[in-house]
Design a protein around this motif. Structure first.
Motif, PDB file in Angstrom:
ATOM      1  N   ILE A  26     -25.451  24.893 -59.796  1.00 20.34           N
ATOM      2  CA  ILE A  26     -26.727  25.031 -59.096  1.00 20.34           C
ATOM      3  C   ILE A  26     -27.116  23.741 -58.374  1.00 20.34           C
ATOM      4  CG2 ILE A  26     -28.131  24.402 -61.103  1.00 20.34           C
ATOM      5  CD1 ILE A  26     -28.991  27.216 -58.601  1.00 20.34           C
ATOM      6  N   THR A  27     -26.554  22.610 -58.776  1.00 18.62           N
ATOM      7  CA  THR A  27     -26.871  21.327 -58.150  1.00 18.62           C
ATOM      8  C   THR A  27     -26.066  21.056 -56.885  1.00 18.62           C
ATOM      9  OG1 THR A  27     -25.269  20.283 -59.628  1.00 18.62           O
ATOM     10  CG2 THR A  27     -27.582  20.270 -60.331  1.00 18.62           C
ATOM     11  N   THR A  28     -25.122  21.929 -56.556  1.00 20.33           N
ATOM     12  CA  THR A  28     -24.274  21.752 -55.375  1.00 20.33           C
ATOM     13  C   THR A  28     -25.091  21.913 -54.100  1.00 20.33           C
ATOM     14  OG1 THR A  28     -22.401  22.639 -56.623  1.00 20.33           O
ATOM     15  CG2 THR A  28     -22.161  22.545 -54.231  1.00 20.33           C
ATOM     16  N   ALA A  29     -24.848  21.057 -53.123  1.00 19.67           N
ATOM     17  CA  ALA A  29     -25.558  21.152 -51.849  1.00 19.67           C
ATOM     18  C   ALA A  29     -25.156  22.441 -51.125  1.00 19.67           C
ATOM     19  CB  ALA A  29     -25.244  19.942 -50.977  1.00 19.67           C
ATOM     20  N   LEU A  30     -26.148  23.089 -50.515  1.00 19.73           N
ATOM     21  CA  LEU A  30     -25.878  24.261 -49.698  1.00 19.73           C
ATOM     22  C   LEU A  30     -25.311  23.834 -48.352  1.00 19.73           C
ATOM     23  CD1 LEU A  30     -29.105  26.345 -50.427  1.00 19.73           C
ATOM     24  CD2 LEU A  30     -26.774  26.880 -51.179  1.00 19.73           C
ATOM     25  N   LEU A  31     -24.613  24.741 -47.699  1.00 17.65           N
ATOM     26  CA  LEU A  31     -24.099  24.466 -46.363  1.00 17.65           C
ATOM     27  C   LEU A  31     -25.248  24.421 -45.363  1.00 17.65           C
ATOM     28  CD1 LEU A  31     -21.090  26.926 -46.383  1.00 17.65           C
ATOM     29  CD2 LEU A  31     -20.909  24.456 -46.175  1.00 17.65           C
ATOM     30  N   THR A  32     -25.133  23.527 -44.389  1.00 14.23           N
ATOM     31  CA  THR A  32     -26.091  23.535 -43.287  1.00 14.23           C
ATOM     32  C   THR A  32     -25.720  24.677 -42.348  1.00 14.23           C
ATOM     33  OG1 THR A  32     -24.757  22.092 -41.888  1.00 14.23           O
ATOM     34  CG2 THR A  32     -26.320  21.025 -43.431  1.00 14.23           C
ATOM     35  N   ALA A  44     -16.718  23.096 -50.117  1.00 14.77           N
ATOM     36  CA  ALA A  44     -16.676  21.924 -50.989  1.00 14.77           C
ATOM     37  C   ALA A  44     -15.901  22.260 -52.253  1.00 14.77           C
ATOM     38  CB  ALA A  44     -18.108  21.491 -51.336  1.00 14.77           C
ATOM     39  N   GLU A  45     -15.288  21.253 -52.854  1.00 10.91           N
ATOM     40  CA  GLU A  45     -14.462  21.458 -54.042  1.00 10.91           C
ATOM     41  C   GLU A  45     -15.248  22.024 -55.215  1.00 10.91           C
ATOM     42  OE1 GLU A  45     -12.175  18.104 -55.237  1.00 10.91           O
ATOM     43  OE2 GLU A  45     -11.241  17.846 -53.268  1.00 10.91           O
ATOM     44  N   ALA A  46     -16.569  21.842 -55.201  1.00 12.10           N
ATOM     45  CA  ALA A  46     -17.394  22.349 -56.300  1.00 12.10           C
ATOM     46  C   ALA A  46     -17.363  23.870 -56.375  1.00 12.10           C
ATOM     47  CB  ALA A  46     -18.833  21.862 -56.150  1.00 12.10           C
ATOM     48  N   PHE A  47     -17.079  24.535 -55.246  1.00 17.70           N
ATOM     49  CA  PHE A  47     -17.025  25.996 -55.233  1.00 17.70           C
ATOM     50  C   PHE A  47     -15.680  26.483 -55.764  1.00 17.70           C
ATOM     51  CE2 PHE A  47     -20.603  25.570 -52.405  1.00 17.70           C
ATOM     52  CZ  PHE A  47     -21.367  26.681 -52.687  1.00 17.70           C
ATOM     53  N   HIS A 121     -26.275  35.441 -70.360  1.00 19.58           N
ATOM     54  CA  HIS A 121     -26.553  34.005 -70.371  1.00 19.58           C
ATOM     55  C   HIS A 121     -27.386  33.663 -69.139  1.00 19.58           C
ATOM     56  CE1 HIS A 121     -23.450  33.275 -67.276  1.00 19.58           C
ATOM     57  NE2 HIS A 121     -22.773  34.216 -67.904  1.00 19.58           N
ATOM     58  N   SER A 122     -27.949  32.481 -69.143  1.00 20.09           N
ATOM     59  CA  SER A 122     -28.888  32.110 -68.078  1.00 20.09           C
ATOM     60  C   SER A 122     -28.319  31.075 -67.110  1.00 20.09           C
ATOM     61  CB  SER A 122     -30.175  31.567 -68.697  1.00 20.09           C
ATOM     62  OG  SER A 122     -29.886  30.438 -69.511  1.00 20.09           O
ATOM     63  N   THR A 123     -27.012  30.919 -67.076  1.00 13.71           N
ATOM     64  CA  THR A 123     -26.405  29.946 -66.169  1.00 13.71           C
ATOM     65  C   THR A 123     -26.736  30.310 -64.724  1.00 13.71           C
ATOM     66  OG1 THR A 123     -24.581  29.696 -67.723  1.00 13.71           O
ATOM     67  CG2 THR A 123     -24.254  28.807 -65.506  1.00 13.71           C
ATOM     68  N   GLU A 124     -27.168  29.311 -63.956  1.00  9.32           N
ATOM     69  CA  GLU A 124     -27.517  29.512 -62.556  1.00  9.32           C
ATOM     70  C   GLU A 124     -26.420  28.935 -61.670  1.00  9.32           C
ATOM     71  OE1 GLU A 124     -32.366  29.263 -63.146  1.00  9.32           O
ATOM     72  OE2 GLU A 124     -31.277  27.535 -62.334  1.00  9.32           O
ATOM     73  N   TYR A 125     -26.119  29.648 -60.594  1.00  8.48           N
ATOM     74  CA  TYR A 125     -25.042  29.253 -59.692  1.00  8.48           C
ATOM     75  C   TYR A 125     -25.532  29.224 -58.250  1.00  8.48           C
ATOM     76  CZ  TYR A 125     -22.018  30.840 -63.575  1.00  8.48           C
ATOM     77  OH  TYR A 125     -21.419  31.030 -64.796  1.00  8.48           O
ATOM     78  N   ARG A 126     -24.833  28.450 -57.442  1.00  7.37           N
ATOM     79  CA  ARG A 126     -24.845  28.649 -55.998  1.00  7.37           C
ATOM     80  C   ARG A 126     -23.811  29.736 -55.739  1.00  7.37           C
ATOM     81  NH1 ARG A 126     -29.426  25.917 -54.452  1.00  7.37           N
ATOM     82  NH2 ARG A 126     -29.101  23.665 -54.268  1.00  7.37           N
ATOM     83  N   LEU A 127     -24.073  30.592 -54.782  1.00 10.21           N
ATOM     84  CA  LEU A 127     -23.159  31.701 -54.485  1.00 10.21           C
ATOM     85  C   LEU A 127     -22.809  31.674 -53.010  1.00 10.21           C
ATOM     86  CD1 LEU A 127     -21.916  34.395 -55.694  1.00 10.21           C
ATOM     87  CD2 LEU A 127     -23.911  35.524 -54.720  1.00 10.21           C
ATOM     88  N   PHE A 128     -21.529  31.840 -52.706  1.00  8.77           N
ATOM     89  CA  PHE A 128     -21.060  31.880 -51.322  1.00  8.77           C
ATOM     90  C   PHE A 128     -20.136  33.080 -51.168  1.00  8.77           C
ATOM     91  CE2 PHE A 128     -17.802  31.053 -48.153  1.00  8.77           C
ATOM     92  CZ  PHE A 128     -18.568  30.684 -47.055  1.00  8.77           C
ATOM     93  N   GLY A 144     -29.041  30.320 -52.851  1.00  8.42           N
ATOM     94  CA  GLY A 144     -29.360  29.088 -53.536  1.00  8.42           C
ATOM     95  C   GLY A 144     -29.440  29.230 -55.038  1.00  8.42           C
ATOM     96  N   LYS A 145     -29.726  30.467 -55.513  1.00  9.92           N
ATOM     97  CA  LYS A 145     -29.851  30.683 -56.955  1.00  9.92           C
ATOM     98  C   LYS A 145     -29.369  32.087 -57.299  1.00  9.92           C
ATOM     99  CE  LYS A 145     -33.207  30.815 -60.729  1.00  9.92           C
ATOM    100  NZ  LYS A 145     -34.641  30.762 -61.060  1.00  9.92           N
TER     101      LYS A 145
END
Length: 197
Positions: A26-32, A44-47, A121-128, A144-145
């Motif tokens: 969830i802390t990963t920056a979103l794409l512009t 990004a490698e985080a995805f 579970h309550s894990t939050e993700y960025r989704l693409f 974003g969430k």
């Protein structure tokens, strides 16, 4: 091809041929908007991409208003409730450590072992997500969430893919102007360049 005399453009019909879903912390920056438009985008490698999906398990979006509208005393005046049901359902063909993580919210240990609580579970993700159409157009969406609200594992049937249906709930995000999703519709480059127009 431009629209015909009736306003129809057959080249704009989306026939999906491939696609992918990726999740990141969830802390990963979103794409512009500009970065996400690149036709040959590298995330990004985080995805981490969820891998192969079943033939009938492609992106199944629900984007709908929820709840009764707010009605005013004056006849004919109302506004939406502001509530929404935004979800993405995909059916994964791969069953690996990332699929285990989606089930449990935890990373499997060195033995490939995890503990699963069926209550979720309550894990939050960025989704693409990315969907590629036969006409070369790409539709991308970012949330974003996103949280996982359901996981259904297919019954094991001899000789068939044992799919895992995953439901993501998409919430509004302040990083997207308190909207649920950002979306790109990218046409293929016409000049051999790297970005659509």
């Amino acid at each position: 091809m431009a629209a015909d005399s009736q306003g129809n453009d057959i080249t704009a019909v989306g026939i999906p041929i491939s696609g992918s879903v990726g999740i990141a912390p969830i802390t990963t920056a979103l794409l512009t908007p500009a970065a996400g438009k690149a036709y040959d985008l590298e995330l990004a490698e985080a995805f981490r991409k969820l891998g192969l999906q079943t033939e009938d398990g492609g992106h199944n979006w629900t984007l709908e208003a929820d709840g009764d509208p707010i009605v005013f005393f004056q006849d004919g005046y109302s506004i939406p409730s502001g509530l929404a049901n935004a979800t993405l359902v995909v059916k994964l063909a791969q069953y690996d450590a990332l699929t285990q993580e989606l089930l449990s919210g935890a990373v499997p240990d060195a033995n490939g072992y995890i503990l699963i609580d069926a209550a979720g579970h309550s894990t939050e993700y960025r989704l693409f997500t990315e969907e590629i159409f036969k006409n070369g157009v790409i539709r991308r969406r970012q949330a974003g969430k996103a949280t996982i609200t359901g996981v259904v594992v297919d019954q094991s049937t001899r000789g068939e893919v044992n799919g895992v249906e995953v439901t993501f709930k998409i919430d509004r995000s302040p990083d997207l102007g308190n909207k649920h999703l950002g979306e790109w519709l990218i046409k293929p480059p016409v000049d051999g360049g790297t970005s659509g127009s």
